[in-house]
Design an enzyme around this catalytic site. Structure first.
Site, PDB file in Angstrom:
ATOM      1  N   ASP A  31       0.825  -0.874   0.363  1.00 49.48           N
ATOM      2  CA  ASP A  31       0.159   0.387  -0.156  1.00 49.48           C
ATOM      3  C   ASP A  31       0.970   1.366   0.283  1.00 49.48           C
ATOM      4  OD1 ASP A  31      -2.263   1.490   0.733  1.00 49.48           O
ATOM      5  OD2 ASP A  31      -2.320   1.362   2.215  1.00 49.48           O
ATOM      6  N   ASN A  55     -10.666  -2.926  -6.358  1.00 53.71           N
ATOM      7  CA  ASN A  55      -9.834  -1.600  -6.760  1.00 53.71           C
ATOM      8  C   ASN A  55     -10.242  -0.846  -8.558  1.00 53.71           C
ATOM      9  OD1 ASN A  55      -6.370  -2.822  -6.040  1.00 53.71           O
ATOM     10  ND2 ASN A  55      -7.837  -1.534  -5.588  1.00 53.71           N
TER      11      ASN A  55
END
Length: 224
Positions: free
Chosen positions: A12, A60
């Site tokens: 991340d 996503n």
């Protein structure tokens, strides 16, 4: 000392790194590839047999189309330019997730897996279009279809990671403390480390520090 076979990582912070340093989220994703290569090398150095990287989740797809397209161009370039290196260095590639991609991407994934299928030094699992809840649902559907009993053994048998030991360590970079629908079944007894650094800034020293902390943990797995 705890045995260490499998490390999973939620990579991340690429986009935030890109905005902070290059004024572009895409530049952060590009920089993040360098960290992927570094951590694969370090995992080999530390004799880790399995490395699972969360590259793209089912959630996503909510991102801007321009960013998604760039991510898949990066993936294509990575597979085309690096596959010979994986072959030469005895690294096996394995992709987990729903392969709802273009024919070109599907063929690249299949080719990469086939060309590295006999490699044994380390297996690198890359989670693409992956969501743990859907993985578990799909497993249960397969059990029903085959008219088998629903139990832990059969659920695990139909997970994407059926032939891989559960992670010993999960690392999440980017200063966020959540699992984000990643390997929810497999992480039941995994030691979790949250790292403040954004993924492109994560380095060998950070990785080694976490591995050393893990080795000192007493793991009871529900016992005393």
């Amino acid at each position: 000392m705890n045995p260490l076979n499998h490390v999973a990582i939620i990579m991340d912070g690429n986009g935030r790194w890109g905005i902070k340093n290059r004024k572009s989220r895409n530049e952060g994703h590009k920089e993040g590839i360098k960290t992927v290569e570094l951590i694969i090398k370090d995992s080999i150095k530390h004799k880790i047999k399995y490395l699972t990287l969360f590259a793209f989740s089912t959630e996503n797809w909510k991102r801007p189309t321009k960013e998604i397209n760039y991510l898949y161009k990066l993936l294509e370039r990575f597979l085309v330019t690096k596959i010979k290196i994986f072959e030469k260095n005895n690294i096996r590639l394995n992709f987990i997730g729903d392969r709802n991609f273009s024919i070109k991407i599907k063929n690249l994934l299949k080719s990469a897996e086939k060309r590295t299928s006999k490699n044994t030094l380390i297996q690198v699992n890359i989670a693409l279009n992956y969501g743990a809840k859907q993985e578990i649902i799909n497993s249960i559907k397969k059990i029903f279809k085959m008219k088998k009993r629903i139990n832990e053994k059969n659920i695990e048998k139909f997970l994407y990671t059926f032939d891989v030991p559960n992670p010993d360590i999960l690392i999440r970079t980017g200063n966020k403390k959540r699992l984000s629908n990643f390997l929810l079944w497999q992480l039941a007894y995994t030691e979790i480390f949250f790292e403040k650094k954004l993924w492109p800034d994560f380095n060998s020293k950070d990785f080694k520090k976490i591995l050393n902390m893990y080795k000192k943990i007493k793991r009871n797995f529900g016992g005393i």
